[in-house]
Design a protein around this motif. Structure first.
Motif, short mmCIF file in Angstrom:
data_model
loop_
_atom_site.label_atom_id
_atom_site.label_comp_id
_atom_site.label_asym_id
_atom_site.label_seq_id
_atom_site.Cartn_x
_atom_site.Cartn_y
_atom_site.Cartn_z
N GLU A 61 0.87 -1.18 0.00
CA GLU A 61 0.00 0.00 0.00
C GLU A 61 0.90 1.22 0.00
N THR A 62 0.64 2.15 -0.89
CA THR A 62 1.40 3.41 -0.85
C THR A 62 0.85 4.26 0.29
N ILE A 63 1.67 5.20 0.76
CA ILE A 63 1.20 6.11 1.81
C ILE A 63 1.07 7.51 1.23
N ASP A 64 0.22 8.32 1.85
CA ASP A 64 0.01 9.69 1.35
C ASP A 64 1.12 10.62 1.81
N ASP A 65 1.53 10.48 3.05
CA ASP A 65 2.68 11.23 3.52
C ASP A 65 3.27 10.56 4.74
N GLY A 66 4.42 11.06 5.18
CA GLY A 66 5.17 10.42 6.25
C GLY A 66 6.33 9.63 5.67
N GLU A 67 6.97 8.84 6.52
CA GLU A 67 8.18 8.14 6.10
C GLU A 67 8.25 6.76 6.75
N ILE A 68 8.60 5.77 5.94
CA ILE A 68 8.83 4.41 6.46
C ILE A 68 10.26 4.02 6.09
N ALA A 69 11.02 3.56 7.08
CA ALA A 69 12.40 3.16 6.83
C ALA A 69 12.63 1.74 7.35
N ILE A 70 13.39 0.97 6.58
CA ILE A 70 13.81 -0.37 6.98
C ILE A 70 15.32 -0.35 7.13
N ASP A 71 15.79 -0.65 8.33
CA ASP A 71 17.24 -0.69 8.59
C ASP A 71 17.92 0.62 8.17
N GLY A 72 17.25 1.73 8.48
CA GLY A 72 17.83 3.05 8.21
C GLY A 72 17.64 3.56 6.79
N LYS A 73 17.05 2.74 5.91
CA LYS A 73 16.83 3.19 4.53
C LYS A 73 15.36 3.47 4.30
N VAL A 74 15.06 4.68 3.83
CA VAL A 74 13.66 5.05 3.56
C VAL A 74 13.15 4.25 2.37
N LEU A 75 11.93 3.74 2.51
CA LEU A 75 11.33 2.94 1.42
C LEU A 75 11.18 3.80 0.17
N PRO A 76 11.81 3.38 -0.93
CA PRO A 76 11.62 4.12 -2.18
C PRO A 76 10.22 3.87 -2.74
N ALA A 77 9.77 4.75 -3.62
CA ALA A 77 8.41 4.64 -4.14
C ALA A 77 8.25 3.45 -5.08
N GLU A 78 9.26 3.20 -5.91
CA GLU A 78 9.13 2.12 -6.90
C GLU A 78 10.50 1.76 -7.45
N GLY A 79 10.51 0.85 -8.42
CA GLY A 79 11.74 0.52 -9.13
C GLY A 79 12.60 -0.52 -8.43
N LYS A 80 13.83 -0.65 -8.92
CA LYS A 80 14.74 -1.69 -8.43
C LYS A 80 15.07 -1.51 -6.96
N ALA A 81 15.22 -0.26 -6.54
CA ALA A 81 15.57 0.00 -5.13
C ALA A 81 14.48 -0.53 -4.20
N LEU A 82 13.23 -0.40 -4.62
CA LEU A 82 12.11 -0.90 -3.81
C LEU A 82 12.15 -2.43 -3.78
#
Length: 258
Positions: free
Chosen positions: A67-88
């Motif tokens: 689920e995408t979020i409207d605002d705010g920040e989610i991080a896993i192990d210090g890395k903010v979740l990217p919106a899409e693509g290979k990094a996600l």
């Protein structure tokens, strides 16, 4: 369970493994997640409970960005979740997910279901992936079913395969979204027992569930949600014996009366 933290900067072991800051999510006019702030430490088991429609599953799915979020920040192990693509996709591989429905590939054997991810996503050699998969199937108690198709297994066995499949990716954290709600009552304990043993082994887990016995036994912390908000957080002992909020008292009164 060994955690692979060799890539890039070494994460701070004291920092939360999962962090949500001021996370909001709307479905149309419905504000399903309202300014959610939550930190989960390494090796911590957090059980999220609350009435239906409180935002628990949406919270769980947002951590994996299903689920995408409207605002705010989610991080896993210090890395903010990217919106899409290979990094996600890369970050998602660190987050194991077990759903209500088992989502196994019907035309593949149990062994193939578990070994597919490590080969396709992690680039593991087939023989190595099969060896790892057999170890994990043994760990969850279904190694004798390895050559069968999912339809030949009970619901409880299929859900344990789904747990093994998630573990095969060597995730840093495991998310469980109502993992026993689609099971017959007699199969629930076999899945919960597997989850309890994972918790004892130090796996970081966020579990959305109605199973209060599991919350009491395995949780380090209970997070109670209602109307899209985190209303209360406490140890299982505190929460079940002395809930602070009226909402939690009301919820426990209804659920524990059954």
């Amino acid at each position: 369970m060994t955690r692979d933290t060799t890539e890039g900067a070494t994460p701070d072991p004291a920092a939360p493994l999962v962090s949500l800051k001021n996370v909001n999510k709307h479905f149309g006019d419905l504000h399903v997640l309202q300014n959610i702030n939550l930190n989960v430490a390494r090796g911590e088991v957090v059980v999220v409970i609350g009435p239906s429609g409180s935002g628990k599953s949406t919270l769980c799915r947002a951590i994996n960005r299903l689920e995408t979020i409207d605002d705010g920040e989610i991080a896993i192990d210090g890395k903010v979740l990217p919106a899409e693509g290979k990094a996600l996709a890369k970050l998602r591989a660190d987050v194991g997910m077990v759903f209500q429905s088992f989502n196994l590939f019907a035309h593949k054997t149990i062994l193939e279901n578990v070994s597919l991810g490590p080969v396709k996503v992690k680039g593991m050699k087939s023989a190595e992936a099969k060896k790892l998969s057999m170890e994990l199937l043994e760990r969850v108690g279904v190694d004798n079913q390895a050559n069968k198709l999912p339809a030949q297994l009970s619901g409880g066995q299929q859900q344990r395969v789904a747990i093994a499949r998630a573990l095969a990716m060597k995730p840093k954290v495991m998310l469980f979204d109502e993992p026993t709600s689609a099971l017959d009552p007699e199969m629930i304990n076999e899945v919960l027992d597997t989850m309890v043993s994972l918790a004892k082994e130090g796996m970081t887990m966020i579990v959305v569930t109605h199973e209060m016995g599991f919350a009491r036994k395995a949780a380090d912390r209970v997070v109670f949600m209602a109307d899209g908000q985190i209303v209360e957080e406490a140890t299982p002992e505190e929460f079940f014996t002395n809930p602070k909020s009226a909402r939690a008292k009301d919820f426990l009164g209804k659920i524990l009366a059954h």
